[in-house]
Design a protein around this motif. Structure first.
Motif, short mmCIF file in Angstrom:
data_model
loop_
_atom_site.label_atom_id
_atom_site.label_comp_id
_atom_site.label_asym_id
_atom_site.label_seq_id
_atom_site.Cartn_x
_atom_site.Cartn_y
_atom_site.Cartn_z
N TYR A 161 0.85 -1.19 0.00
CA TYR A 161 0.00 0.00 0.00
C TYR A 161 0.89 1.25 0.00
O TYR A 161 1.92 1.28 0.67
CB TYR A 161 -0.92 -0.01 1.21
CG TYR A 161 -2.08 -0.98 1.06
CD1 TYR A 161 -3.23 -0.62 0.38
CD2 TYR A 161 -2.00 -2.27 1.60
CE1 TYR A 161 -4.29 -1.52 0.25
CE2 TYR A 161 -3.05 -3.17 1.45
CZ TYR A 161 -4.19 -2.78 0.78
OH TYR A 161 -5.23 -3.68 0.63
N SER A 171 0.39 2.62 7.56
CA SER A 171 -0.64 2.46 8.58
C SER A 171 -0.02 2.76 9.94
O SER A 171 1.20 2.75 10.11
CB SER A 171 -1.21 1.04 8.56
OG SER A 171 -1.89 0.78 7.34
N SER A 198 -15.48 4.88 10.25
CA SER A 198 -15.06 5.59 9.05
C SER A 198 -14.96 7.06 9.42
O SER A 198 -15.47 7.50 10.45
CB SER A 198 -16.05 5.37 7.91
OG SER A 198 -17.39 5.60 8.33
N GLY A 250 -10.22 8.55 6.63
CA GLY A 250 -10.11 7.12 6.42
C GLY A 250 -10.49 6.34 7.66
O GLY A 250 -11.09 6.85 8.60
N ARG A 251 -10.11 5.08 7.67
CA ARG A 251 -10.53 4.15 8.72
C ARG A 251 -9.88 4.48 10.07
O ARG A 251 -8.77 4.99 10.14
CB ARG A 251 -10.17 2.71 8.34
CG ARG A 251 -8.67 2.47 8.24
CD ARG A 251 -8.33 1.12 7.65
NE ARG A 251 -6.90 1.03 7.39
CZ ARG A 251 -6.02 0.51 8.23
NH1 ARG A 251 -6.41 0.00 9.38
NH2 ARG A 251 -4.73 0.49 7.92
N SER A 260 -5.43 4.46 8.96
CA SER A 260 -4.67 4.84 7.78
C SER A 260 -4.04 6.20 8.00
O SER A 260 -4.52 7.00 8.81
CB SER A 260 -5.60 4.91 6.56
OG SER A 260 -6.29 3.72 6.38
N THR A 305 -6.57 -5.19 8.34
CA THR A 305 -7.97 -4.84 8.60
C THR A 305 -8.83 -6.10 8.63
O THR A 305 -8.91 -6.84 7.66
CB THR A 305 -8.51 -3.89 7.51
OG1 THR A 305 -7.61 -2.79 7.39
CG2 THR A 305 -9.88 -3.38 7.87
N ARG A 335 -10.35 -3.08 3.68
CA ARG A 335 -9.56 -1.85 3.80
C ARG A 335 -10.07 -0.78 2.84
O ARG A 335 -10.17 0.39 3.20
CB ARG A 335 -8.09 -2.14 3.54
CG ARG A 335 -7.24 -0.89 3.51
CD ARG A 335 -5.79 -1.16 3.75
NE ARG A 335 -5.01 0.08 3.62
CZ ARG A 335 -3.84 0.27 4.15
NH1 ARG A 335 -3.29 -0.69 4.88
NH2 ARG A 335 -3.19 1.39 3.97
N THR A 336 -10.36 -1.17 1.60
CA THR A 336 -10.79 -0.20 0.61
C THR A 336 -12.08 0.49 1.04
O THR A 336 -12.21 1.72 0.96
CB THR A 336 -10.99 -0.87 -0.76
OG1 THR A 336 -9.76 -1.46 -1.17
CG2 THR A 336 -11.44 0.13 -1.80
N ASP A 353 -11.58 2.79 4.07
CA ASP A 353 -10.76 3.97 3.82
C ASP A 353 -11.46 5.03 2.99
O ASP A 353 -10.90 6.10 2.74
CB ASP A 353 -9.46 3.56 3.11
CG ASP A 353 -8.34 3.26 4.11
OD1 ASP A 353 -8.49 3.62 5.29
OD2 ASP A 353 -7.33 2.66 3.72
#
Length: 396
Positions: free
Chosen positions: A186, A190, A213, A217-218, A233, A303, A354-355, A358
């Motif tokens: 990535y 992180s 969220s 991001g997360r 993130s 994640t 993760r996507t 994020d």
């Protein structure tokens, strides 16, 4: 030159995957030597901590579930929330009653699990655990594998009919065998932060596991036996110089979570660690008589906590294969099955986790929570969802 030693199986790596492999082999009356390059000291750090229901079942077969259940935080629900929105979703593990002996998730620091496993290994008569043993060479033929091992300034040879490489993301065995490890890293780092601050006193109805969220991001907040652990993130690139002090991404997320009181900069921190995340998969999990397991074979985003769990599943599966009368067929099937699980389930699931987490657009975050809430409110959909995120049905 120290005298050579040999065993039916040599396991590389003294982490959770190597330890479970050794214990599972010992339970099947297969003598094993474990080579660990480090020493018998496990540092306290708060990265991996999730133990999913099928993993608890596998550890139960090694008589380790009881101490785990005694010390771990038992998670009865998964919460999905947002740092700015009021929408939320809550999945209750009650829907998994009858699906597993352990219809809940556990949070138990990986370093504690390693200590627990090493104690069990030290009591196993069929396991020869050797610390400070660094593999520097590997040769094999159709009947055996010879390992050149550095022990301080000395050298020795360790021989096994089979070798299980559970020696982590930077696996020496994988590199010595030139196994391709395609995938990607990535682009941003992180962050994991551990703090004794009592979030439960500051955040209403806070569960043991919350996935937020937010505009950056997360932001995951997980309760472990000793501490709260946050993972998030950042916008810091993998080749960038990290900002000094507490990372601004953490400060911003906590400020939104707590409404600015107390000031996020005042929180005591027990750990503040930036790390790279990967999605990688070895071209093969078997090279001759060397079998790859855990991070040596596959890397995935943290994640959802699937990396540690899938590694332990590998460990039990490879030990089961090595206990079969036809080891050649069984180990080939192990390599094909476990690679397929990593390729078709673990990597796509962790990538999607993760996507989606994020995503920073407000509309998208709201729509995601609405979708999750609809799933959570339908028992059949909730059961299907929790089975997937709990890795039920794919451990063997």
């Amino acid at each position: 030159m120290a005298p050579p030693v040999e065993a039916p199986v040599v396991v590389l790596g003294g982490g959770p995957v190597g330890m479970v492999t050794a214990l599972a082999l010992a339970r099947r009356d297969i003598p094993v030597i474990v080579l660990e390059r480090g020493h018998d000291e496990v540092q306290s750090e708060w990265r991996g901590s999730t133990v999913h229901p099928p993993t608890t079942e596998l550890l139960d077969e090694l008589d380790l579930a009881a101490p785990l259940l005694k010390e771990a935080v038992r998670v009865q629900r998964l919460d999905y929330r947002d740092l700015e929105l009021t929408e939320s979703a809550c999945f209750s593990y009650d829907v998994l009653e009858g699906e597993t002996r352990y219809p809940f998730r556990l949070q138990y620091e990986q370093y504690k699990l390693v200590r627990l496993l090493r104690r069990a290994v030290s009591e196993a008569p069929n396991v020869d655990m050797r610390f400070g043993h660094d593999v520097v060479g590997l040769r094999q033929d159709d009947t055996r594998v010879d390992l050149d091992v550095a022990v301080g300034d000395a050298r020795t040879t360790v021989t096994g009919r089979w070798v299980v490489a559970a020696d982590g993301a930077h696996s020496t065995a994988r590199k010595l065998l030139d196994v391709p490890f395609p995938g990607f890293t990535y682009p941003s780092l992180s962050l994991v932060v551990a703090t004794p601050f009592r979030f439960e006193d500051a955040v209403p109805d806070l569960g043991a596991v919350g996935y937020w969220s937010g505009p950056k991001g997360r932001f995951s907040l997980i309760r472990t036996p000793d501490i709260w652990r946050a993972a998030l993130s950042t916008a810091t690139g993998v080749d960038d110089e990290p900002p000094p002090g507490t990372h601004p991404a953490f400060l911003a997320a906590v400020a939104l979570l707590l409404g600015g009181r107390p000031d996020a900069r005042e929180l005591p921190l027990s750990q503040h660690q930036l790390y790279r995340s990967h999605q990688r998969l070895a071209a093969s999990f078997r090279l001759g008589r060397v079998l790859l397991a855990g991070d040596a074979a596959h890397l995935s985003s943290t994640t959802g906590g699937m990396g540690l769990n899938s590694g332990i599943h590998d460990a039990v599966a490879v030990a089961t294969a090595l206990a079969e009368p036809n080891q050649d067929t069984a180990t080939t099937e192990y390599a094909q099955r476990r690679r397929s699980i990593a390729e078709r389930f673990v990597q796509p699931t962790t990538t999607e986790n993760r996507t989606s987490a994020d995503g920073v657009e407000l509309v998208g975050r709201r729509e995601r929570l609405v979708r999750l809430r609809a799933l959570a409110e339908n028992p059949d959909d909730a059961r299907t969802y929790l089975r997937r995120v709990s890795m039920l049905g794919i451990q063997h």
